[in-house]
Scaffold this motif. Structure first.
Motif, mmCIF file in Angstrom:
data_model
loop_
_atom_site.group_PDB
_atom_site.id
_atom_site.type_symbol
_atom_site.label_atom_id
_atom_site.label_comp_id
_atom_site.label_asym_id
_atom_site.label_seq_id
_atom_site.Cartn_x
_atom_site.Cartn_y
_atom_site.Cartn_z
ATOM 1 N N ARG A 42 99.261 -14.482 -44.593
ATOM 2 C CA ARG A 42 99.285 -14.708 -43.065
ATOM 3 C C ARG A 42 98.974 -13.298 -42.533
ATOM 4 N N LEU A 43 97.539 -13.164 -42.246
ATOM 5 C CA LEU A 43 97.008 -12.262 -42.029
ATOM 6 C C LEU A 43 96.108 -12.320 -40.575
ATOM 7 N N ASP A 44 96.249 -11.470 -39.605
ATOM 8 C CA ASP A 44 95.331 -11.476 -38.574
ATOM 9 C C ASP A 44 94.845 -10.158 -38.321
ATOM 10 N N THR A 45 93.336 -10.092 -37.640
ATOM 11 C CA THR A 45 93.054 -9.008 -37.219
ATOM 12 C C THR A 45 92.714 -9.002 -35.839
ATOM 13 N N ILE A 46 92.872 -7.711 -34.981
ATOM 14 C CA ILE A 46 92.545 -7.643 -33.734
ATOM 15 C C ILE A 46 91.786 -6.433 -33.577
ATOM 16 N N SER A 47 90.419 -6.763 -32.826
ATOM 17 C CA SER A 47 89.648 -5.770 -32.471
ATOM 18 C C SER A 47 89.939 -5.027 -31.292
ATOM 19 N N ALA A 48 89.122 -3.694 -31.063
ATOM 20 C CA ALA A 48 89.166 -3.169 -29.718
ATOM 21 C C ALA A 48 88.731 -3.702 -28.892
ATOM 22 N N PRO A 49 88.830 -3.651 -27.620
ATOM 23 C CA PRO A 49 88.262 -4.247 -26.381
ATOM 24 C C PRO A 49 86.689 -3.980 -26.452
ATOM 25 N N GLY A 50 86.081 -5.153 -26.187
ATOM 26 C CA GLY A 50 84.420 -5.228 -26.162
ATOM 27 C C GLY A 50 83.885 -5.457 -27.488
ATOM 28 N N ARG A 51 84.839 -5.451 -28.633
ATOM 29 C CA ARG A 51 84.175 -6.008 -30.078
ATOM 30 C C ARG A 51 84.662 -7.207 -30.321
#
Length: 281
Positions: A42-51
């Motif tokens: 159970r892994l989630d990724t979070i990108s920087a704003p605008g990406r």
């Protein structure tokens, strides 16, 4: 190799926690791109704003990874417009989070945490019962016990394959292995006791992954030391350890430590690990 179009893959296993994955540097321009793909857990990724998405295009870019439990992901590095694939990445544990009532395993089976009793520690296998079988260039098959070198500082010879057995059915823990040799990609995980690698092909191991399995795996930790050609030995400990590189492995020794679960969690919070991944041909 500059100009190669083949993607290079680095594999990583993480425990429950909040992680920062950073693209640190690249050897040439145009910069290679790095695609991050969740393989298990159970892994989630979070990108920087605008990406959008889970791709890092250049040094100084980063992703947040949120692991609700143990999980696995890969970093697939690809050349861009004929450029190279030599790049470096760092993953930092930012926060281990609070203890869960049940820790989801990578295989999808939920296992309740074990309650460690003060002073109740399992006994690791002795040097006589633990067996490391290795195929060493120009020497053939070599067997040693716990904490003994295969090749190593006194006899620098390429290692072409490995198998590890505890010799104790009552221990409740086994060791599985995966390797890289003769190319950039990892081979599959080999079952406990199964030989990983080759014999008499002059294909030295360049990367090595070790993992504990079994009902008592959380009561032990691996203590492994690897020496590569032209570099000093590197020691790593944990339930899963990985040595990634491009140079032949010319020394190896292995042992098991007993570990209290509570101590492991405390250590994880006090000293967040930093792991380095370098994709290089």
């Amino acid at each position: 190799m500059i100009g190669s179009s083949a993607a290079l893959i680095s594999f990583c296993r993480v425990e429950r926690g909040l992680y920062l994955l950073r693209y640190v540097e690249a050897a040439s321009e145009p910069y290679p791109r790095a695609d991050i793909a969740v393989m298990a857990g159970r892994l989630d990724t979070i990108s920087a704003p605008g990406r959008n998405g889970s791709t890092l295009f250049a040094p100084k870019e980063a992703l947040i990874l949120v692991a609700e439990g143990p999980g696995e992901f890969e970093i697939r590095v690809s050349s861009v417009d004929g450029g190279g694939t030599d790049a470096k990445f760092l993953i930092d544990l930012l926060d281990a989070g609070t203890a869960a009532s049940a820790t989801p395993a990578v295989d999808g089976v939920s296992h309740p945490p074990r309650e460690g009793r003060p002073g109740a520690m399992p006994t690791p296998p002795s040097a006589d019962s633990l067996c490391v079988l290795a195929h060493v260039s120009r020497r053939g098959d070599v067997s040693v016990g716990a904490d003994a070198w295969v090749a190593g500082p006194d006899e620098v010879l390429p290692i072409e394959g490995l198998a590890i057995a505890t010799g104790r059915d009552d221990l409740g823990v086994r060791i599985r292995i995966r390797t890289v040799q003769g190319g950039p990609d990892w081979f599959r995980w080999h079952d406990p006791g199964e030989f990983a690698g080759s014999r008499q092909r002059a294909d030295a191991l360049t990367s090595l992954g070790l993992e504990l399995t079994g009902g008592a795996a959380d009561q032990f930790e691996i203590r492994a030391e690897v020496m590569t050609l032209g570099s000093p030995p590197v020691i790593r400990t944990g339930r899963t350890v990985e040595f990634s590189g491009v140079d032949p492995i010319v020394g190896f020794r292995f042992g098991l430590n007993a570990a209290r679960v509570s101590e492991s969690l405390t250590t994880q919070r006090q000293a967040p690990p930093v792991r380095v991944f370098r994709a290089k041909r």
